[in-house]
Design an enzyme around this catalytic site. Sequence first.
Site, PDB file in Angstrom:
ATOM      1  N   TYR A  40       0.858  -1.184   0.000  1.00 55.81           N
ATOM      2  CA  TYR A  40       0.000   0.000   0.000  1.00 55.81           C
ATOM      3  C   TYR A  40       0.894   1.234   0.000  1.00 55.81           C
ATOM      4  CZ  TYR A  40      -4.280   2.639   0.792  1.00 55.81           C
ATOM      5  OH  TYR A  40      -5.321   3.512   0.674  1.00 55.81           O
ATOM      6  N   LYS A  95     -20.223 -20.822  -9.940  1.00 59.38           N
ATOM      7  CA  LYS A  95     -19.569 -20.675 -11.237  1.00 59.38           C
ATOM      8  C   LYS A  95     -18.124 -20.204 -11.046  1.00 59.38           C
ATOM      9  CE  LYS A  95     -20.047 -20.963 -15.740  1.00 59.38           C
ATOM     10  NZ  LYS A  95     -21.125 -20.364 -16.502  1.00 59.38           N
ATOM     11  N   ASP A 138     -27.204 -16.552 -16.382  1.00 62.11           N
ATOM     12  CA  ASP A 138     -28.577 -16.633 -15.862  1.00 62.11           C
ATOM     13  C   ASP A 138     -29.353 -15.329 -16.028  1.00 62.11           C
ATOM     14  OD1 ASP A 138     -27.974 -19.205 -15.231  1.00 62.11           O
ATOM     15  OD2 ASP A 138     -27.875 -18.924 -13.075  1.00 62.11           O
ATOM     16  N   ALA A 199     -30.159 -21.087 -25.279  1.00 62.46           N
ATOM     17  CA  ALA A 199     -29.229 -22.184 -25.559  1.00 62.46           C
ATOM     18  C   ALA A 199     -29.561 -22.856 -26.887  1.00 62.46           C
ATOM     19  CB  ALA A 199     -29.264 -23.202 -24.424  1.00 62.46           C
TER      20      ALA A 199
END
Length: 758
Positions: A40, A95, A138, A199
């Site tokens: 930092y 995912k 989705d 799809a």
Amino acid sequence: MDKNNKKSEALLYHSKPQPGKIQVLPTKKYATQRDLSLAYSPGVAEPCLEIAKDVNDVYKYTTKGNLVAVISNGTAVLGLGDIGPEASKPVMEGKGLLFKIFAGIDVFDIEVDTKNVEEFIQTVKNIAPTFGGINLEDIKAPESFEIERRLVDELNIPVMHDDQHGTAIISSAALLNALELAGKKAEDMKMVVSGAGSAALACADLYILLGVKLENIVMFNSKGLLTKDNPSLSPLQQKYAKDMPQMTLAEALVGADIFLGLSSGDIMSPEMLLTMADNPIVFAMANPIPEIDYNLAVATRKDVIMATGRSDFPNQVNNVLGFPYIFRGALDVRATKINEAMKMAAVRALAALAKENVPEQVNIAYGVTKLTFGREYIIPSPFDPRLITVVAPAVAKAAMDSGVALNPITDWNEYEEALLERLGNDNKMVRLITNRAKRDPKRIVFAEADHLDVLKAAQIVFEEGIGFPILLGDKEVILELKEEIGFVADVTIIDTKIAEEEDRRNRFANAYWKTRQRRGISLLDAQKLMRERNYFAAMMVNEGEADALVSGHSRSYPSVVKPMLQLIDKAPGVSIVATTNMMMTARGPMFLSDTAININPSADDLAKIAIMTANTARMFGIEPVIAMVSFSNFGSSTNEGAAKVREAVAYLHKNHPELIVDGEIQADFALNQDMLEKKFPFSKLAGKKVNTLIFPNLESANITYKLLKELNNVESIGPIMLGMGKPVHIFQLGASVEEMVNMAAIAVIDAQEKEKNN
């Protein structure tokens, strides 16, 4: 498991020991004030200034190049529909987990609280500088089409809506190979599509690129055939609409070559299948129930070439074959988009891989002698370790050839090595072991089933199809615990001490006494021992009333191993029994031996332990590279402990030249290839990745594996018994439920192997 208990298990999995499935970990040192001042302020200013001068340096100094956003608004989540952004988060985290374990890609999941297309697009564009790629997930159609199209056009990083393109890419690879097996050409095919969602449309679009003609495709939604006079169709659906009267699915299938199903289960009957052309290609991908059951289809027509979305049938169209490796290749060349050329490269790479010789560990996972290209193997298995080194480079090359790669790869060998290093600790081996056990489940005695965790492990083993538990212990306690955890299955329960078991106890005692009567055991001694569950369990395996046993959760290892060594013979030709632990490390599976039995093995013992461990590694499709470890390097000490390791190595070099083994060697040199090649280039291990360590004594092996397990959170499977004539395996005291399930799977595989070799 009933629905309520499955729900409880799922909720517990996601909430404990900490909520969620992914976390952020530091990649740099942070122990000292100096480290923190570099991480930092003030040190962080330097990379900031470099990036300000050249924005491309963001890839040099930050995680952007390996960071993907999985983004959703929760409007079309799995089979749950529009459940909102917060409720979609577990799926997006999942995912992210798949990205990480299959391709080493880091993920931030982003849930966006808007259904407005323009707001969604602007949100993604505003946060895009953080990421190297965007995985849309989705999002309901037709909004998803516009969102993806706009983001692909307006961002300079790869964007893909996996719900559309993942299934399209994997099934296209399957289609290429199915057409070859059927001896047909894509341009001649008549195709019927059931389903007109994102799809199905993406699949049809990609099939056209493979040669299928638009005019030969008829598409149905839930209301019937898509026709030109239907005003409710989206522009993308209009592309597949026909100027013709309505017809039924059954009528459309007459003479059809290809059926693509992305709709609902059991809508295709055997009679409909029989009307299709010769060698019909049927992709029934509705989940969890396909449009026609796989077994029903192949029983109806021997010439059918069939794929589904399910893992328990051949030819699973699984998106995990695609998206991790597509993004991997795109990120590694800093592609500005995922274009059609890259998708087609993935298709052809997957199709070609299915025709190559299958790695032994994939054959092992499927419990077959050898998987070969054919009707039951038209796409690779998710277990195939070559996917990352085949698909990712193909995508990267296509990005370069199509002009969208900003950082072209120049050394492909070096790139492949880097990809292999990314495989890491993703527990593929655990999945392989479980899958292999499920191919031929066996009867497993759980000798301590009146302990809650042991019973939970037995429940998982039963419900996952790994094996058929036989529960030993206090019957009343077991029944109470079964009710408590919702283990409703009718499995065998045996209380070894009750009167009803007297005849079996006496039969077992007589059989044992006959083998030990000249070794100080009386019949009365044998009868007393059979009241002890570990002796009883061992005799069940000896007498063929069970195929394998597991025990040891509640008692010390020596007290449990003793009856096994007394009752169970060694395997033919074996003179020593030992154990190995399979450790799921960041560098891949590692075998450590002997972790539980031989306190101070001789040189001869060490050589035998090495050979048995090598055979066990091969049983799991791993070619062993063995380091015989010590505190000494190649004669640097004359200590007798180091000397016996040298002697064992000399024996193996002379009598087993096929083994890649060397030592004595210190552990750091064994595991650090650069150090080894620089200091000891003559070693057989030079240039090799060691995956097996043989220790000079029990204390070093046992301490090492337990340190790895506790300090590095490394998953351990073992100790796996080596050299026993029957499949008996002993847990470490206090083993977790997960460890016991894994050991039960090992016991099943051991039983499978011994059955095969008899």
